[in-house]
Structure formats: C-alpha cells, structure tokens
Design an enzyme around this catalytic site. Sequence first.
Site, mmCIF file in Angstrom:
data_model
loop_
_atom_site.group_PDB
_atom_site.id
_atom_site.type_symbol
_atom_site.label_atom_id
_atom_site.label_comp_id
_atom_site.label_asym_id
_atom_site.label_seq_id
_atom_site.Cartn_x
_atom_site.Cartn_y
_atom_site.Cartn_z
ATOM 1 N N ASN A 152 0.802 -1.232 0.000
ATOM 2 C CA ASN A 152 0.000 0.000 0.000
ATOM 3 C C ASN A 152 0.832 1.276 0.000
ATOM 4 O OD1 ASN A 152 0.621 -0.950 2.693
ATOM 5 N ND2 ASN A 152 -0.671 0.692 3.469
ATOM 6 N N GLY A 232 1.991 -5.274 7.676
ATOM 7 C CA GLY A 232 0.820 -5.757 6.957
ATOM 8 C C GLY A 232 -0.382 -5.852 7.876
ATOM 9 N N SER A 233 -1.306 -6.704 7.520
ATOM 10 C CA SER A 233 -2.553 -6.815 8.274
ATOM 11 C C SER A 233 -2.325 -7.509 9.610
ATOM 12 C CB SER A 233 -3.591 -7.597 7.465
ATOM 13 O OG SER A 233 -3.242 -8.974 7.402
ATOM 14 N N HIS A 235 -4.259 -9.785 10.815
ATOM 15 C CA HIS A 235 -4.527 -11.212 10.613
ATOM 16 C C HIS A 235 -3.251 -11.952 10.214
ATOM 17 C CE1 HIS A 235 -6.324 -14.950 9.237
ATOM 18 N NE2 HIS A 235 -5.768 -14.764 8.055
ATOM 19 N N VAL A 236 -2.556 -11.428 9.209
ATOM 20 C CA VAL A 236 -1.324 -12.082 8.767
ATOM 21 C C VAL A 236 -0.223 -11.884 9.805
ATOM 22 C CG1 VAL A 236 0.444 -12.165 6.967
ATOM 23 C CG2 VAL A 236 -1.959 -11.851 6.346
ATOM 24 N N GLY A 237 -0.212 -10.737 10.458
ATOM 25 C CA GLY A 237 0.793 -10.481 11.479
ATOM 26 C C GLY A 237 0.750 -11.482 12.616
ATOM 27 N N GLU A 254 4.332 -4.416 12.461
ATOM 28 C CA GLU A 254 3.572 -3.169 12.326
ATOM 29 C C GLU A 254 2.326 -3.518 11.540
ATOM 30 O OE1 GLU A 254 1.745 -0.223 11.042
ATOM 31 O OE2 GLU A 254 3.432 0.075 9.682
ATOM 32 N N CYS A 288 -2.283 2.167 6.750
ATOM 33 C CA CYS A 288 -2.526 1.728 8.131
ATOM 34 C C CYS A 288 -2.822 2.893 9.053
ATOM 35 C CB CYS A 288 -1.340 0.920 8.649
ATOM 36 S SG CYS A 288 0.235 1.821 8.639
#
Length: 491
Positions: A152, A232-233, A235-237, A254, A288
């Site tokens: 992003n 990143g997100s 969820h993935v974090g 982050e 973010c």
Amino acid sequence: MSNLTRGLLIGGKEVPSSNNATTDDVSPWTGEVFAKVAAATPADVTAAVNAAAKAFPAWAAMLPYERRKIFLRAADIMEAKAEHAVATMAAEVGGARPWAAFNVELCIEILREAAAAVTQPRGQVLQTQMPGVSSYAKKVPYGVIAAISPWNAPFILGIRAIAIPLAVGNTVVMKPSEDAPISCGLLLADVLMEAGLPAGALNVITNDIKDAGEIVETLIADPRVRLVNFTGSTHVGRIIGTTAAKYLKPAILELGGKNPLVVLKDADIDYAVKTAVFGSFMNSGQICMSTDRVIVVREVADKFTKAFTEAVKSLPSGDPSDPATFVGPVVNKRAAQRVSALLKDAIDKGATVLTGTGEIEGDEQTLIRPVVLTDVTKEMEVYYGEIFGPATVIHVVDNVDEAVDLANDTEYGLTGGVISENMTEALAVANRIETGIIHVNDQGIADEPMAPFGGVKSTGYGRFGGDAGVDAFTVTRWVTVQETGRLPQYQ
C-alpha cells in the site's frame, strides 16, 4: 512497462525460480499484466539465505564511511528516478500521483537517514566493580534478517523494511507483497545495487500468492535468519508472530489500525475538514494510518459534517495516472469486494450514508467512490473492523470523555489526531488516547524517518525509525577488557 519480466535477486544476480515458474503482477486500474515475476520455491528461499549469510561478514565489517556512501548514492539515484517510480506505482498498485510522489520523497529521506545511522554512536561505557577492567555495551548487527513488506505504501514501507537493517550491518532477504513485487522490492533493490551495495547483502524473493505460506515458513524457519520484520494486516501479522515464536525468532510487527481523528469544540472547522479529508481518503484509505473514525463533539458536529460531506463529494476519483485524481482504485477486486461488503452491512443495518454508495465501479471493478457514513452502531462490522478503503465514519459525541472512550474502543492502537485551538485541552485529550503515535492539530498520516514508528495493542510491537529503529535491528553485546592482567581467584 507492461512487458516487464523480472527474476529473483539472489547473490547479486537476477535469476529465474528453480522451477522456472512465474506469476502475473496485474494493474488494478487497467487489468493488464504490469509485469511477470519469478515465483520462488522453498529451494530459492534457502538459496537467498545462503547468499545473505555468505555476504554478512564482509558487509558488517565494511568501513562506516564506505557503507554510508552507498546510501547517499542510493538516495540520489532514487531522486533521479522519481518520475519513473511515480508512474510505476500508479500502474502497479493504482497509487494516485499525490500519494506516489509522497512515497518517493519519503523513500529518499529514509535512505539519507540510513546513511546517517551508519555513523551514529551505538553503545555505552558501563560502571564495573572489578579493578583494572573496562566494561561497555555495544550494538552489533543480528546477521540475516527477513523483511516482509506490503503493497500500500510500497516505496516507503519497502525501503523502511531494509534500509536501517542494512545500514547497521545486517544482510536481508526481502519478500515483497505479491501485489507490488516491483515497487516494493525489485525497484528498490535495483537502486541500491546501482549505488554499490555488495552482492548478497540484499536478496529479493518474489512469489505466487498461493505459495506465500510455504515461502514465509521456509524463510522464518531457516536457523540463519535471526530476526523477522513484517508490515501488513493484523490477521497475517498474528501468523508471522506465531511462526517466529515457534522458531524463537524476535519479530517486529507493524499491523492494522482503526485510527481516530477527534474534533473538539474549539477546532477551526475549515482546517479540521481539510485535515479529515486528507486523513480519510489519501491513497483511497489504504494506509494503516488512515482516519477510519472522525469523532466530533456535538457543539460543532452539524457544521463540520456538512462541510466535510461537501468536500468529500468533490474529490476527483478514477484513473491513478491522471494528475488530478485524488482517489484511485483499490488494489484488486478482492479488496473492492471486501470494502463494499463492509459498507453494505452497515447500510443494511441502518447507517446513514452522507455521500457515496459503496458500489464497485470501473472496467476492472476496483473503483469505489468516497463514502461517508454516520449513525454507525456496534452491531455493524465497520464499527470495529478496519476499513482500509475509501470510506470513513463520523461519530457525534456529547463531551470529551465520550470522545476519548470511543477513540479507545478498539483492539488497535497505531495513530490518531486531535484538532482544537485550545492547546491545553487538545494535549490532555491526546495524552488519554491509547496509540503508539498521536498528533495534535494533524491527522494520523504523518511519518518522518527519524521518528519512532509503531503501535500498541493489536497493532503490533517493535518500532521502526529513529534511535528505536536502530535498536530494533541490533543486539546488545556486553564486552569487558581486563587491562591489568589480573588472574581470577579460584583458591
């Protein structure tokens, strides 16, 4: 640029994947293949770590001024490539010109800040009770670092993932997002290699999205990888953090945000409106730090809401290559469908739409025109869920305490802003908001390479930028020197 074909960068050479597989990097606005990139296998990941481990001793030992020159040259090269970089970002991820230009500018400054970090003092002289002994603590590089970066803000977050780690003497294996392998990875590597970065100091592995889990697991599991940094997100974090913990690797995460902008009764409303528009809709809300919630005290709510809605209605939307466009497409069809569904859920449950529809437009079904909602309740997914798209919510509150409670009613804690001409009250409110970053008389999208960047709660842990960033990518070693040759007493 649509005929671009790129391989993996391993040991200073561009090579195909071990099975010659490729994957398409598709433009969200045109639907055309922007680039074909190599789709790495686990064997390629191991080869990249091999190269980074081999390069580490010489890179860590390079004289500081020589290392610093590389980053200064890289900044100049990136500056010379600015127009090309802006066009690349527009084509690859749909970044409108204002956002792409900001990405390039901050990328350049991060490179220069990395150059400064090379010669920054790192260590302490310690007190000791042992006669004739000097005792000190020094910061030394970890070794090989894994860098996993998002799409992003590709130039900002891509260079942030690698510049300071490299500057303090680590080597890096970078896995850029599948949605931005060029902007967030290979273009940055090209710049650093042209500036003189030694072969193997930075390695870039691109991958097919279906292989992402296996690629990341292989990278983190390699015992030579000593630290993981991921942006990143949430969820993935959580997956990245859990995987790193499994292998006893420290991680810097982050992640997401649900960022508030609090508008108090003494705010300059015209200024507050401009600030909120920028914070909510820059890069189509795909940051973010984007303003997901504008929290306005009732005394000024009507005036603010009317002016804000009119300003949002006038935002130019569409083709990211058009210099006039402020709100471009979201990154892909999946993202558009997710954002549209989030907004539809709120509208179906009674939210009031002040502007926009939430419907997906454009030939490639990736454009959502800016949306402003109000009357949002906790039963609606958008109340707690990160929007990460071109929409925001206005919440009206009766007093400052309600504003603070609402700002903190989230699992996230990245950034936020407070707008008021009463500085005493603004600072008091800012001090009560639970975030890693807070801005008085500004919105949340503010970033400087010399400042510590990171959040609290489910936004993750660790910091990029400034002294905190240097600390994050070095490990402290205690060293003593026995100056008088004193023998240890063992009898």
